[in-house]
Write a protein that holds these residues in place. Sequence first.
Motif, short mmCIF file in Angstrom:
data_model
loop_
_atom_site.label_atom_id
_atom_site.label_comp_id
_atom_site.label_asym_id
_atom_site.label_seq_id
_atom_site.Cartn_x
_atom_site.Cartn_y
_atom_site.Cartn_z
N LEU A 20 68.26 67.59 23.98
CA LEU A 20 68.01 66.17 24.13
C LEU A 20 69.20 65.38 23.60
CD1 LEU A 20 64.30 65.91 22.93
CD2 LEU A 20 65.19 66.49 25.20
N SER A 21 69.45 64.25 24.23
CA SER A 21 70.51 63.34 23.78
C SER A 21 69.91 61.98 23.49
CB SER A 21 71.60 63.20 24.85
OG SER A 21 72.21 64.44 25.13
N CYS A 22 70.50 61.29 22.55
CA CYS A 22 70.10 59.93 22.21
C CYS A 22 71.38 59.11 22.11
CB CYS A 22 69.33 59.90 20.90
SG CYS A 22 68.97 58.24 20.29
N ALA A 23 71.63 58.30 23.12
CA ALA A 23 72.83 57.48 23.16
C ALA A 23 72.53 56.10 22.58
CB ALA A 23 73.33 57.34 24.59
N ALA A 24 73.37 55.67 21.65
CA ALA A 24 73.18 54.39 20.99
C ALA A 24 74.21 53.39 21.47
CB ALA A 24 73.28 54.56 19.49
N SER A 25 73.79 52.16 21.59
CA SER A 25 74.70 51.07 21.93
C SER A 25 74.31 49.84 21.12
CB SER A 25 74.65 50.75 23.42
OG SER A 25 73.36 50.35 23.81
N GLY A 26 75.20 48.90 21.06
CA GLY A 26 74.93 47.67 20.32
C GLY A 26 75.68 47.61 19.00
N ARG A 27 75.81 48.75 18.35
CA ARG A 27 76.61 48.84 17.14
C ARG A 27 76.81 50.31 16.80
NH1 ARG A 27 74.32 46.60 11.80
NH2 ARG A 27 75.96 47.99 11.05
N THR A 28 77.79 50.57 15.95
CA THR A 28 78.01 51.95 15.53
C THR A 28 76.93 52.35 14.50
OG1 THR A 28 79.49 51.23 13.77
CG2 THR A 28 80.49 51.78 15.90
N VAL A 48 60.21 65.23 13.66
CA VAL A 48 60.78 66.50 14.09
C VAL A 48 62.03 66.84 13.27
CG1 VAL A 48 61.82 67.76 16.00
CG2 VAL A 48 59.89 66.20 16.43
N ALA A 49 62.98 65.92 13.26
CA ALA A 49 64.24 66.16 12.55
C ALA A 49 64.94 64.82 12.33
CB ALA A 49 65.15 67.09 13.34
N GLY A 50 65.82 64.79 11.33
CA GLY A 50 66.57 63.58 11.06
C GLY A 50 67.94 63.92 10.51
N ILE A 51 68.85 62.95 10.62
CA ILE A 51 70.21 63.16 10.16
C ILE A 51 70.78 61.86 9.65
CG2 ILE A 51 71.16 62.76 12.49
CD1 ILE A 51 73.28 64.92 11.83
N GLN A 65 61.88 74.22 12.03
CA GLN A 65 62.97 74.78 11.22
C GLN A 65 63.38 76.14 11.77
OE1 GLN A 65 64.23 73.29 8.07
NE2 GLN A 65 65.84 74.76 8.52
N GLY A 66 64.68 76.32 11.98
CA GLY A 66 65.20 77.58 12.50
C GLY A 66 65.23 77.65 14.01
N ARG A 67 64.56 76.73 14.70
CA ARG A 67 64.56 76.73 16.16
C ARG A 67 65.31 75.52 16.73
NH1 ARG A 67 59.91 76.10 18.90
NH2 ARG A 67 58.87 74.92 17.23
N PHE A 68 65.22 74.40 16.05
CA PHE A 68 65.84 73.15 16.50
C PHE A 68 67.04 72.83 15.62
CE2 PHE A 68 61.84 70.96 18.47
CZ PHE A 68 61.58 72.10 19.20
N THR A 69 68.05 72.21 16.22
CA THR A 69 69.23 71.77 15.48
C THR A 69 69.57 70.35 15.87
OG1 THR A 69 70.11 74.03 15.43
CG2 THR A 69 71.63 72.24 14.92
N ILE A 70 69.67 69.49 14.87
CA ILE A 70 70.05 68.10 15.10
C ILE A 70 71.53 67.94 14.79
CG2 ILE A 70 69.46 67.34 12.75
CD1 ILE A 70 68.41 64.73 14.00
N SER A 71 72.21 67.12 15.59
CA SER A 71 73.64 66.88 15.36
C SER A 71 74.00 65.52 15.91
CB SER A 71 74.48 67.97 16.04
OG SER A 71 74.28 67.95 17.45
N THR A 78 76.36 59.24 19.73
CA THR A 78 75.24 59.94 20.35
C THR A 78 74.70 61.01 19.40
OG1 THR A 78 76.09 59.56 22.58
CG2 THR A 78 74.53 61.37 22.31
N MET A 79 73.40 61.15 19.39
CA MET A 79 72.73 62.18 18.60
C MET A 79 72.12 63.19 19.56
SD MET A 79 69.58 61.67 15.91
CE MET A 79 68.47 60.93 17.11
N TYR A 80 72.01 64.44 19.10
CA TYR A 80 71.48 65.50 19.93
C TYR A 80 70.37 66.26 19.20
CZ TYR A 80 75.93 64.68 22.28
OH TYR A 80 76.99 64.10 22.91
N LEU A 81 69.51 66.88 19.98
CA LEU A 81 68.52 67.80 19.43
C LEU A 81 68.54 69.04 20.32
CD1 LEU A 81 66.34 68.17 17.23
CD2 LEU A 81 64.66 67.50 18.97
N GLN A 82 69.12 70.11 19.81
CA GLN A 82 69.12 71.38 20.51
C GLN A 82 67.83 72.10 20.17
OE1 GLN A 82 71.41 72.76 22.73
NE2 GLN A 82 69.84 74.35 22.98
#
Length: 126
Positions: A20-28, A48-51, A65-71, A78-82
């Motif tokens: 999954l991807s999460c694209a942000a706009s409007g500000r950094t 689910v997860a946070g960063i 935990q151990g199955r999903f990776t947030i980055s 952009t944020m991702y959830l593998q």
Amino acid sequence: QVQLVESGGGLVQAGGSLRLSCAASGRTLSSYTMGWFRQAPGKERQFVAGIRWSGGSTRYADSVQGRFTISRDNAKNTMYLQMNSLKPEDTAVYSCAADPSLSRVVADTPAVYRHWGQGTQVTVSS
């Protein structure tokens, strides 16, 4: 104001993967904490997860935990959830959210997050 748009959801068999991807706009997002939540029909929204965008510290729900990776990708804002080893119980609408409170802790409470995307459906078949 931050706008968030998720993508990458879909239908996958149990044991499969999605990103999954999460694209942000409007500000950094340099001062934000970002999170992924999910909500299945008839159930409450679940963390689910946070960063933390600055520093990159992460937090996961026990169930992923151990199955999903947030980055995150700073350059793309952009944020991702593998998501690997997906299970039927992972089926839900997944939403990303932004917490601008400058907290040093990744919150798992939806009320803390001020900005939300529209969500993307993830369906895992057995």
